[in-house]
Write a protein that holds these residues in place. Sequence first.
Motif, short mmCIF file in Angstrom:
data_model
loop_
_atom_site.label_atom_id
_atom_site.label_comp_id
_atom_site.label_asym_id
_atom_site.label_seq_id
_atom_site.Cartn_x
_atom_site.Cartn_y
_atom_site.Cartn_z
N UNK A 281 0.81 -1.22 0.00
CA UNK A 281 0.00 0.00 0.00
C UNK A 281 0.84 1.27 0.00
N UNK A 282 2.08 1.18 0.40
CA UNK A 282 2.98 2.33 0.53
C UNK A 282 2.50 3.35 1.57
N UNK A 283 1.40 3.03 2.25
CA UNK A 283 0.97 3.87 3.37
C UNK A 283 0.43 2.92 4.43
N UNK A 284 0.71 3.26 5.66
CA UNK A 284 0.38 2.34 6.75
C UNK A 284 -0.98 2.69 7.34
N UNK A 285 -1.75 1.68 7.66
CA UNK A 285 -3.06 1.92 8.27
C UNK A 285 -2.91 1.94 9.80
N UNK A 286 -3.92 2.47 10.46
CA UNK A 286 -3.88 2.55 11.92
C UNK A 286 -3.85 1.18 12.56
N UNK A 287 -4.40 0.17 11.89
CA UNK A 287 -4.40 -1.16 12.47
C UNK A 287 -2.99 -1.75 12.56
N UNK A 288 -2.04 -1.21 11.81
CA UNK A 288 -0.65 -1.60 11.93
C UNK A 288 0.14 -0.57 12.73
N UNK A 289 -0.18 0.70 12.54
CA UNK A 289 0.60 1.77 13.14
C UNK A 289 0.50 1.79 14.67
#
Length: 124
Positions: free
Chosen positions: A58-66
Amino acid sequence: MKARLRFLIFLGFETLFCGIVYLMMRANIIAFSQWKETWPIFATFSGIALLVSGLVGTKKISLSFLVPAIALIVLGLFFMFFSTDVFTIPIGELFRKWWWVLLLLALLILAVIYAYKKLGKKNH
């Protein structure tokens, strides 16, 4: 398929970090008797591996990982300070004296996450 790839990347980075620590122990850079002092390294490495695996595809991280990644990194570093005696105050005494600051920080983090989610929904 993307979830499996993320899991495999997380597992790969975690194995790499564990291997590096093992090699450092074998080379006597980290003495095995210091295991009780170095265990928070693995929590920090897990957070880093989670950040990397969250960026896959995705090249951008979601809150579920962050959020869990940052929590693992912060807690790992926090406990590292206590296990290596950088902070000489016992952890129980720290919580007794500064519990209100920790509560305010937790509330601030929750407010930032809530605002981020609300702003993210408005932009879509």
